[in-house]
Design a protein around this motif. Structure first.
Motif, PDB file in Angstrom:
ATOM      1  N   THR A 211       0.810  -1.225   0.000  1.00 60.25           N
ATOM      2  CA  THR A 211       0.000   0.000   0.000  1.00 60.25           C
ATOM      3  C   THR A 211       0.844   1.277   0.000  1.00 60.25           C
ATOM      4  N   ARG A 212       1.870   1.304   0.803  1.00 59.92           N
ATOM      5  CA  ARG A 212       2.721   2.488   0.935  1.00 59.92           C
ATOM      6  C   ARG A 212       4.059   2.328   0.215  1.00 59.92           C
TER       7      ARG A 212
ATOM      8  N   PRO B 289       2.113   8.749 -10.030  1.00 57.35           N
ATOM      9  CA  PRO B 289       2.136   7.301  -9.773  1.00 57.35           C
ATOM     10  C   PRO B 289       2.674   6.831  -8.430  1.00 57.35           C
ATOM     11  N   SER B 290       3.024   7.737  -7.507  1.00 59.72           N
ATOM     12  CA  SER B 290       3.576   7.256  -6.237  1.00 59.72           C
ATOM     13  C   SER B 290       2.520   6.511  -5.424  1.00 59.72           C
ATOM     14  N   HIS B 291       2.996   5.687  -4.496  1.00 59.45           N
ATOM     15  CA  HIS B 291       2.076   4.961  -3.616  1.00 59.45           C
ATOM     16  C   HIS B 291       1.309   5.907  -2.703  1.00 59.45           C
ATOM     17  N   GLN B 292       2.007   6.933  -2.190  1.00 60.44           N
ATOM     18  CA  GLN B 292       1.316   7.851  -1.272  1.00 60.44           C
ATOM     19  C   GLN B 292       0.195   8.579  -2.009  1.00 60.44           C
ATOM     20  N   MET B 293       0.441   8.957  -3.271  1.00 59.44           N
ATOM     21  CA  MET B 293      -0.590   9.671  -4.022  1.00 59.44           C
ATOM     22  C   MET B 293      -1.751   8.737  -4.378  1.00 59.44           C
ATOM     23  N   ALA B 294      -1.467   7.456  -4.587  1.00 61.29           N
ATOM     24  CA  ALA B 294      -2.555   6.506  -4.840  1.00 61.29           C
ATOM     25  C   ALA B 294      -3.466   6.424  -3.618  1.00 61.29           C
ATOM     26  N   VAL B 295      -2.871   6.367  -2.436  1.00 58.65           N
ATOM     27  CA  VAL B 295      -3.668   6.327  -1.205  1.00 58.65           C
ATOM     28  C   VAL B 295      -4.410   7.654  -1.033  1.00 58.65           C
ATOM     29  N   TYR B 296      -3.704   8.754  -1.246  1.00 61.78           N
ATOM     30  CA  TYR B 296      -4.315  10.094  -1.116  1.00 61.78           C
ATOM     31  C   TYR B 296      -5.485  10.249  -2.091  1.00 61.78           C
TER      32      TYR B 296
END
Lengths: 299, 299
Positions: A211-212, B289-296
């Motif tokens: 996820t992160r 495409p970052s993971h943090q932006m996907a979660v955000y």
């Protein structure tokens, strides 16, 4: 670099991956896909789940899938089982290994299983005992080991309490799950520092979610502690139920790629794995999110 | 876990990130974005490139950007410079630090710079000497350290030959680039094992690309060797010119997230960083495409 020479990958895509995909895959396609996975060199495939279809509609064809796939004798075909009734279906479908599951955090266990942790223990004990009588080994998934979506951090003592109990009941292997992908390499190190002293390292698997973006870093840290078994889902299939669009299980193809490039053997053919991921992309009519598939799709 | 307590992040999004984005961002938006980046706690921003606009049309407004941004006195604003002519423009725009670049592999250097490695040295020497006379420090990027898209693996000796020369010319810091994202943690370990003995560790930065998903694992391995400086691009902006759709620079937000969760300080505010990434998403009209932006983006 005192890493293991060989690592075992347990492919959970057909279960943990598919259960988080909205588009229902027809039974025959699941069978075709698992048959293709069986040809990649994988030694372990979690093929389906006998959880009630009300909870996981995608896997309501568990019996048909389990009976329909070609069984490669070199592969262990496992399935998730929540209780005695699920076990009976799994036994009827002649599943090789049973997986039971619970959470290390009270709230996640309650929301996921609808029982407290102490009320879950006897249910799992019954399954494990029955499986033993049918000469089936049992794998125990423990969720939220590195963090709970409701409670935040979970104490190592609390995790060990659950793990100890499952080992006492006779599980063959413990799969430690970072269910929401919050573990950092530091947390993994602090946890494994104690866990590898407490448990037989040959009976511990790590189950990371990406996820992160920290899953492969966490795998690397686990390898430093001698961990030799990891769960993953091909192509990063499934995603995260708590953050739609975010990554789910670490992708088998990304994991294998890193391991092979570190000189660690898995027995799995990367090319065949990409072939199987392509098949699932066609079924889902969307690109799978792993890094290897992004490179493959760009070519 | 003998990791550094504090790590310096060098944000290369405005240069290495944007140069690989097809959609041309208007100059004022670049300025707004860099101003927002300047408010996140970053101490180093590579703001643009003075490479001829024929090669990088996206950064043809280098002078305007360099002159237009608000200069935070706590931040070093750097720019890429290929030769004496580029240096003059950079000096005119009063850039704080100059970055020169070359490859450790002959073919990549030839394709990227249109010169052999030995013909590149005097060009860079002239830039470094001139920069010194103007009291500007110089950073040296060495590309294809862990692999070349044309030649495959590059020998450590070959990489050291290039690095030695640049240090001899007087560069302040060496940025070791995994240009195509092929490095594995094993390769990083084998390389750093020698590099940290050969060079002052305070003058070495690692520049990972996440093409194959191994960037954070490689950062982790670098931390094991005491590396304290990493390059990254916010949101994973830019992608990979060799595999469109695949990842480019490791994402600053993913890197910071892992470091902070390991208890390593960066001085950067994660929330503000996500704010700056959101701004660039609006400019590009696509998710980063970052993971943090996907979660955000899922929230």
């Amino acid at each position: 670099m005192n890493w293991p020479e060989k690592v075992t990958i347990k492919e959970v895509g057909p279960r943990d991956g598919l259960q988080n995909e909205k588009v229902i895959i027809p039974t025959q396609r699941k069978i075709d896909w698992i048959n293709q996975l069986s040809d990649t060199g994988l030694s372990y495939i979690e093929a389906t789940s006998f959880v009630h279809p009300k909870w996981i509609p995608q896997l309501s064809d568990a019996v048909e899938v389990a009976k329909g796939i070609n069984r490669n004798p070199d592969i262990t075909y496992a399935a998730l089982v929540p209780n005695q009734r699920g076990l009976e279906s799994a036994l009827e479908a002649d599943i090789d290994e049973i997986s039971v599951f619970m959470s290390s955090s009270e709230t996640h266990n309650l929301k996921n299983i609808n029982k407290t942790i102490s009320d879950t223990f006897p249910v799992l004990k019954e399954v494990i005992d029955s499986a033993a009588r049918s000469r089936k080994s049992v794998r125990g998934y423990v969720s939220t080991v590195f963090g709970c979506p409701y409670e935040g951090e979970v104490s190592i003592e609390q995790v060990f309490k659950v793990c100890d109990q499952l080992f006492e009941y006779g599980i063959n292997e413990l799969s430690l799950g970072d269910t929401i992908g919050v573990a950092s390499p530091r947390q993994v190190a602090l946890f494994l520092e104690q866990a590898v002293k407490r448990y037989d390292i040959d009976r511990i698997a790590l189950h990371f979610h990406d996820t992160r973006g920290m899953a492969l870093a966490n795998v690397l840290k686990s390898l430093d502690y001698g961990i030799k078994t990891f769960d993953s889902a091909l192509g990063g299939l499934g995603g995260c139920p708590y953050a739609p669009g975010a990554s789910g299980n670490v992708a088998t193809d990304d994991l294998i790629h890193m391991l092979h490039n570190m000189g660690i053997h898995t027995g799995i053919d990367q090319g065949k794995l990409i072939g199987a991921a392509s098949m699932m992309q066609r079924f889902l009519e969307k690109p799978l999110p792993s890094h290897q598939m992004a490179v493959y799709n760009a070519q």
